[in-house]
Design an enzyme around this catalytic site. Structure first.
Site, short mmCIF file in Angstrom:
data_model
loop_
_atom_site.label_atom_id
_atom_site.label_comp_id
_atom_site.label_asym_id
_atom_site.label_seq_id
_atom_site.Cartn_x
_atom_site.Cartn_y
_atom_site.Cartn_z
N ASP A 9 0.70 -1.26 -0.21
CA ASP A 9 -0.34 -0.18 -0.24
C ASP A 9 1.10 1.00 -0.21
OD1 ASP A 9 -2.53 0.98 0.12
OD2 ASP A 9 -3.02 0.37 1.52
N ASP A 51 -11.16 2.31 -3.37
CA ASP A 51 -11.95 1.85 -1.06
C ASP A 51 -12.77 1.96 -1.98
OD1 ASP A 51 -9.36 1.45 -0.22
OD2 ASP A 51 -8.96 2.99 0.64
#
Ligand code: GLA
Length: 716
Positions: free
Chosen positions: A459, A529
């Protein structure tokens, strides 16, 4: 022959199966662009001269507007590909041809500034069966003094000037709204689409496509399109510019962003740009996507998994956030296995003092309270259930509240006399430093060496601030932008070399770091997301325009941003459009929902070879306002054309609505196919490939937010 040098015409001719690009070696040793478009039958068909240009003391003179690689000499009206300063302050480049090499499908042309000893090597590659070409440039300092580079783009592409007015399509967005399609007419002046926050960016993605406005505008299956993208994850820019020079001349310059960029090219050193990937389609946007996908799968994705099917994964992030413990993860893993999940992933929260996003980044040791026996027993449990185990990391980041930061505050980007600005309570590590790379290699290598880990989700959760370091000389601080990514790519490659069977996923607060540069080091992407199944459709449409389905991870979760009555079927079919993941809290699923979810996972696995291994066909027009459509539909056709699948998701429902027939290209015209699944009443059970393309079929989409899945298989 993909590349030829036609001696008589002094023309470099680059050809793919359906496209061509040519460059003239003009008498004064300059390279002039002459053609980019459809492949023509004979070499003599290609223009031997650049398009005529005006001669005026107020503009660029000679043929320089047609330069293959504009540099500041007398071309000041258009974006130059190189801006530099020699040691004596001279800021122009006088390049002339030295030599070239053709090696099957690659070409290099060397140009040189004789006085200062700077060689500029243009490199081209042709990927004939993908209808894709790539180009980049290397600068070699063969002089005695350092040269200061202020800008080095990968290339500048000149579009034909006799086609009509152009329209630009590009992808923009934000966190939770990635890959939105934007379209606008190209007008005199400059349009810059860029990333300058030390990652590809949610704001823009390095992809462009240019077709015509009005009736000549491209559809999915018709019309001319000139398109491309940059294989780079650091700061980048695409400049679309048009000047009037009797006719309107349009160029697209692409490369590393010159914003806050500088590079000291010392004597004997080379600076190499990333690849600019470009293509031309005479038959609409469908081939733009399919050509890019094919090229990326065959020539960019790491070879180890490029042709493999991606496993169905479970990840509890959206269900439990940082609250990961051995016992709870074991319980949810047991449920995930019942659904047919193949890869169980522990997301953020397993390491250091990571109980929220306040602390822990940088300390990549297992948290002893959450996992008192280490990760071993959980991994064993997951493996015993028949699943692989995967883990989340964010190696480029550090929380000031971490042991790593307390030991090495100087490892984070900073300015000596400024308080560093935190975002999500974190700072970015300076990956241009060898010691930082060594530390990260050490901790990640031992994590992978000591555990049976099959997948890493990597990430990157903030944009940069204070991009400086005390270590680098004051004059060279602007090199960090490039050095960070040279360091990152090197680090990931070293890890992959040591752990070749680990699948790597690139994530950046969702789809913030998706590009053809990072794709050479990572196997797949976290798309957004935002996992609401309706919100995802335009995001997935935009992603699929440039990048392939097998790299686009799509989860079924409990997110519902629209207070909509989503069925499990709708949620799954929205996620079927890429690699499938599940992120719902399975403890909240009833027995019936567990059974239904297991059915959908099995169905996905059945169709996965077509979705991940086949080719994408958008069945609605590519649209910058997809929310206005009644339904969103895509088809995937197996490479051997024996099977296909159509997924159609309804957005709104009105009794007066005239449902649209879905027309699928790509099948064998004279072969009969059997149709099954959610077809409207009275639709036939079989049709030829030709009929599927021309008359199409009507899906059964009844009621609000209906979802249809149609399987197509060769009959007999
Ligand atoms: C990012 C990712 C999420 C999740 C969190 C963890 O936002 O996009 O999927 O991994 O970080 O902190």
């Amino acid at each position: 022959m993909p590349i030829q040098f036609l001696k008589e015409q002094q023309l470099f001719l680059l050809e793919t199966d359906h496209t061509a690009y040519s460059i003239l070696l003009a008498s004064h040793g300059q390279l002039l662009h002459t053609y980019w478009g459809e492949k023509l039958p004979f070499p003599d068909d290609y223009p031997g001269k650049p398009l005529n240009v005006a001669h005026s003391a107020f503009g660029t003179w000679g043929n320089d507007l047609a330069s293959e690689f504009p540099v500041p000499y007398n071309v000041l009206e258009i974006e130059p590909c190189v801006r530099l300063r020699f040691a004596d302050g001279t800021r122009d480049l006088r390049l002339s041809y030295v030599e070239h090499h053709i090696d099957d499908d690659s070409l290099t042309i060397d140009l040189k500034d004789e006085f200062y000893g700077l060689t500029l090597r243009l490199a081209y590659q042709v990927f004939a069966d993908c209808d894709i070409m790539t180009r980049r440039v290397s600068l070699v300092n063969t002089g005695h003094d350092s040269v200061r580079l202020d800008e080095v783009l990968s290339g500048s592409l000149l579009l034909p000037d006799d086609k009509g007015d152009f329209r630009l399509s590009h992808l923009s967005g934000a966190h939770m709204v990635e890959f939105q399609l934007d379209r606008e007419p190209v007008q005199p002046g400059r349009k810059v689409v860029e990333g300058r926050q030390n990652y590809t960016g949610h704001t823009n993605n390095p992809f462009f496509a240019i077709d015509m406005t009005g009736p000549l505008g491209a559809t999915e299956t018709s019309g001319e399109i000139w398109y491309g993208g940059l294989a780079w994850s650091g700061n980048w820019k695409i400049v679309v510019e048009q000047i009037r020079s009797h006719r309107k001349r349009t160029r697209v310059a692409v490369g590393i962003n010159d914003w806050d960029f500088e590079w000291e090219l010392k004597a004997g050193e080379t600076f190499e740009t990333p690849w600019l990937v470009f293509g031309y389609s005479a038959t609409g946007f469908g081939p733009v996507s399919r050509n890019l996908h094919k090229y990326q799968i065959e020539h960019i994705l790491p070879a180890r998994f490029a042709h493999d099917l991606r496993p169905v994964l479970y990840n509890s992030w959206e269900a439990v956030f940082f609250d990961v413990t051995e016992a709870a993860q074991m319980r949810i893993a047991t449920k995930a296995a019942k659904l047919g999940v193949e890869l169980f992933v522990v997301d953020d929260g397993w390491f250091g003092e990571r109980h929220s996003d306040n602390a822990g980044l940088g300390d990549w040791e297992v948290n002893p309270v959450k996992f008192p026996r280490g990760l071993g027993p959980l991994i064993q449990h997951v493996n015993d259930l028949g699943m692989m185990f995967g883990i989340w990391v964010e190696p480029e980041m550090v929380n000031p509240n971490s042991n790593l930061y307390r030991a090495h505050p100087e490892w984070a980007y900073h300015y000596p006399n400024r308080v560093p600005t935190e975002a999500r309570n974190q700072l970015i590590l300076n990956l241009s430093r060898d010691d930082v790379q060594e530390y990260l290699f050490g901790v990640l290598d031992s994590l992978l060496a000591n555990h049976n880990i099959a997948y890493v989700k990597w990430d990157y959760n903030r944009a940069i601030s204070e991009a400086g370091s005390a270590e680098a000389p004051a004059t060279n601080q602007r090199e960090h932008w490039v050095r960070h990514y040279q360091g990152l790519y090197r680090l990931v490659d070293r890890l992959r070399e040591r752990h070749p069977d680990v699948l790597f996923e690139s994530c950046s607060g969702g789809g913030g770091r998706v590009d053809m540069g990072i794709m050479a080091h990572f196997d797949q992407f976290w798309t957004s997301d935002n996992t609401d199944p309706l919100d995802r459709l335009p995001i997935q449409q935009g992603f699929g325009l440039a990048y392939p389905a097998k790299t686009m991870f799509s989860w079924v979760t409990d997110m519902n941003n629209n207070a909509a009555p989503y069925s499990l079927r709708y949620r799954f079919l929205s996620s079927f459009m890429g690699g499938l993941g599940i992120g719902s809290n399975l403890h909240h699923f009833s027995d019936e929902q567990m059974q239904e979810a297991a059915h959908w996972v099995a169905e996905y696995k059945r169709l996965r070879p077509i979705i991940q291994g086949g080719e994408l066909y958008r069945l609605n027009p590519l649209d910058d306002q997809p929310e206005r459509k009644d339904a969103y539909a895509v088809g995937y056709v197996a490479k051997d054309k024996s099977q296909a699948v159509i997924i159609a998701l309804d957005r709104t429902s009105h009794f007066w609505r005239n449902p649209r027939r879905l027309r699928l290209e790509g099948l064998e015209p004279n072969t009969l196919y059997r149709l099954s699944g959610d077809l409207a009443d009275r639709e036939p059970g079989q049709l030829s490939g030709q009929a599927l393309r021309t008359r199409g079929i009507l899906p059964r989409l009844e009621g609000e937010l209906a979802a249809a899945l149609i399987s197509i298989e060769k009959a007999g």
